[in-house]
Enzyme design. Sequence first.
Site, PDB file in Angstrom:
ATOM      1  CG  HIS A   1      -5.516  45.615 -48.320  1.00  0.00           C
ATOM      2  ND1 HIS A   1      -4.883  46.193 -47.240  1.00  0.00           N
ATOM      3  CD2 HIS A   1      -6.789  46.038 -48.260  1.00  0.00           C
ATOM      4  CE1 HIS A   1      -5.733  46.946 -46.579  1.00  0.00           C
ATOM      5  NE2 HIS A   1      -6.888  46.883 -47.167  1.00  0.00           N
TER       6      HIS A   1
ATOM      7  CE1 TYR B   1     -10.874  46.027 -44.693  1.00  0.00           C
ATOM      8  CE2 TYR B   1      -9.680  45.451 -46.682  1.00  0.00           C
ATOM      9  CZ  TYR B   1     -10.075  46.392 -45.754  1.00  0.00           C
ATOM     10  OH  TYR B   1      -9.664  47.677 -45.874  1.00  0.00           O
TER      11      TYR B   1
ATOM     12  CG  HIS C   1      -2.134  50.829 -39.579  1.00  0.00           C
ATOM     13  ND1 HIS C   1      -3.290  51.538 -39.351  1.00  0.00           N
ATOM     14  CD2 HIS C   1      -2.449  49.897 -40.509  1.00  0.00           C
ATOM     15  CE1 HIS C   1      -4.255  51.055 -40.109  1.00  0.00           C
ATOM     16  NE2 HIS C   1      -3.773  50.051 -40.825  1.00  0.00           N
ATOM     17  CG  PHE C   2       0.610  45.595 -38.854  1.00  0.00           C
ATOM     18  CD1 PHE C   2       1.063  44.752 -37.862  1.00  0.00           C
ATOM     19  CD2 PHE C   2       1.490  46.014 -39.837  1.00  0.00           C
ATOM     20  CE1 PHE C   2       2.383  44.354 -37.830  1.00  0.00           C
ATOM     21  CE2 PHE C   2       2.816  45.618 -39.806  1.00  0.00           C
ATOM     22  CZ  PHE C   2       3.259  44.790 -38.795  1.00  0.00           C
ATOM     23  CG  HIS C   3       1.432  45.499 -33.375  1.00  0.00           C
ATOM     24  ND1 HIS C   3       2.382  45.591 -34.357  1.00  0.00           N
ATOM     25  CD2 HIS C   3       1.676  44.324 -32.735  1.00  0.00           C
ATOM     26  CE1 HIS C   3       3.177  44.534 -34.306  1.00  0.00           C
ATOM     27  NE2 HIS C   3       2.763  43.741 -33.334  1.00  0.00           N
TER      28      HIS C   3
ATOM     29  NE  ARG D   1       7.056  46.769 -41.787  1.00  0.00           N
ATOM     30  CZ  ARG D   1       5.996  46.263 -42.438  1.00  0.00           C
ATOM     31  NH1 ARG D   1       5.474  46.934 -43.451  1.00  0.00           N
ATOM     32  NH2 ARG D   1       5.453  45.141 -42.082  1.00  0.00           N
ATOM     33  NE  ARG D   2       8.660  43.230 -43.043  1.00  0.00           N
ATOM     34  CZ  ARG D   2       7.972  43.050 -44.144  1.00  0.00           C
ATOM     35  NH1 ARG D   2       8.355  43.619 -45.255  1.00  0.00           N
ATOM     36  NH2 ARG D   2       6.919  42.280 -44.150  1.00  0.00           N
TER      37      ARG D   2
END
Lengths: 64, 598
Positions: free
Chosen positions: B232, B236, B383-385, B446-447
Amino acid sequence: MGQATDTVERTEIGHDEFDPIGTLALIMVYFAILVALWLFMYFVEFLGNDPTVTGAVVPVVGLI
Amino acid sequence: MSESRNAYIDAFPAEAKVVRAAFYSSFLALALGGVFGIIQTLHRTDVFRFIDSTDYYTVLTAHGVFLVISFTIFFLVGIFTWAITTSLDRSVKDIRFTWGWYSLMAIGITLTGVAILAGFTDSIDMSADVLFTFYAPLQGHPLFYIGLVLFIVGTWLAGADWFRTWWAWKQENPDERIPLPTFMVLTTMLMWYIATLGVAASVLLFLLPWSLGLIETVNPLLTRTLFWFFGHPIVYFWLMPAYMMWYIMLPKVSGGKLFSDPLARVVFVLFLILSVPTGIHHQYLDPGIAEGFKFIAMTNTMFLLLPSLLTAFTVVASMEHGARQRGGEGYFGWLKALPWRDPVFTGMALAGLMFAAAGFSGMINAGMNINYLVHNTFWVVGHFHLTVGTAVALTFMAVTYWFLPQVTGKALWNRSVALGQVVLWFLGMTFMSNAMHRGGLLGIPRRTAEPQYDGFEFEASVGSVAELDAQIALGGILLTLSLVLFFANVIGTALNGRSDTLPDNSYAETLSGPEDAPKVLDNLKLWTIIAIILVIFAYTFPLLSIIDRGGLFGPDINPFPVSIETIPMLAMALEGYTTAAVASAGEFAQATLLGVIR
């Protein structure tokens, strides 16, 4: 240096003269969107689906 | 050398070479990652399949590792080196050391890359189709782990280089405040040092010895938890350099000043202390971690919204300051006065806008109960794209248009192409990410190479799965085109001749400067100690309980070398277990029933 920013005339605005009212307006819009999505979430999470956790337990109990 | 020019390369020619090397390494990774991205997009949506579905996971691993490890981190070590030297106005202590850590990172990621790419061919007995998260029992070739270790040690040494330069500056300027860009680099690196302890422990103590055959088994939950200890905060590590660009470059290109230096410092301190004790929120569905520990991780995660909301305010206020100085008026009319024809500005502003949307899907992920709805679905990919794929990647590409002339001494090849590129990325990601989020809500996993199943269809209340697939493929194609334009500009600039009319190397001034910030904000020792204490609170008991239950080296679990031959074997084993389990459950039920009847 070919920056488009160069052609614009600027007036210097100091610390005390600057009142970011436009920022407040934008952030209020963002929060309004967040609240609307939060309400919408109720329909997606709870009305569109069976309860997530207990739904898995009931059939198992039913089997036994 | 022209006397009038004052670009970064003129002041720091030696450092500019390192920054340039880091940028080019980063762009090479971006190109490779982009190619694998479009292959998997077209494969999964069944628009165009030309690879075997078993190779899909090699593609997926390469896409993930090249983009989120090498593209992002090479780019950020470049801008961190720029930030340190520019804001302290001094060279690094020893340029050979700087080349040393760069080389270590380059060697490391090459080894890891070779281990991953070897998975495409059967002629070499090597593969690492373990995905970015490299969860046990998925096992990669030792080279994969060794490469990762070298790469991370390289980043540690990079941090040491920047700290060393700062200490030398502090000797000469004992009473001065730490310049804001340096402050941001130092807090980010302190966070990174704490965070990478997790992955170092996971790889060095467990996964690497296991992959080398020195130990028989590992405890999968323990290595997963250690991975997320790092997994995680690494987000950041990508995001804080992007934030740095929004704080120190965006106000300048908007034509204004940073609204508040103290607020920027508060934000980075909050990230330092809150980034690490949150990793367990990726494990809400992991059995073996008590709900209470997950609840603590959720609380910490929710606190992390604070620095992001502070950033939204400060950055937008700084842009507004620029717009007002450029003659903008009204509640919303000032937005028109912003320099929308400047690709550096537009790219960063669009990246920020996408990040606001990502904030919402992030809150859904962070909530323990709502997370169950989207866990391991396509939603998370959407989300992470938005976060690393747009807020970070688009910011990095946009600032490249400013940095590349600074470190090469050559003018940007084409500003209009650059503007088209950032807008195209925004459009492509809007299509792709929106459809991924919606797909996740339908339960699409996903995946998965082929999320199309016989006799089962995902039900969409609005639109259809075919429509979502079309949007994802369209988005993927737009993103690929955007990358082509980006590389055209990078190559075109590299081939350009020397330019005498580059802008000066500088960053944004502030409306409220460091003199308004409490001195305690610069007390890095204090914040590091608080960060460590929070990590101890959040992780000691979960880790102890995991070790207590599953053992340090785990229950007897067979490694799963990822090859297709093992799947029938695994299926048979699973079948055996299931039959046995059902039989024993049946016997138990029978006995209970008989007991009750009697």
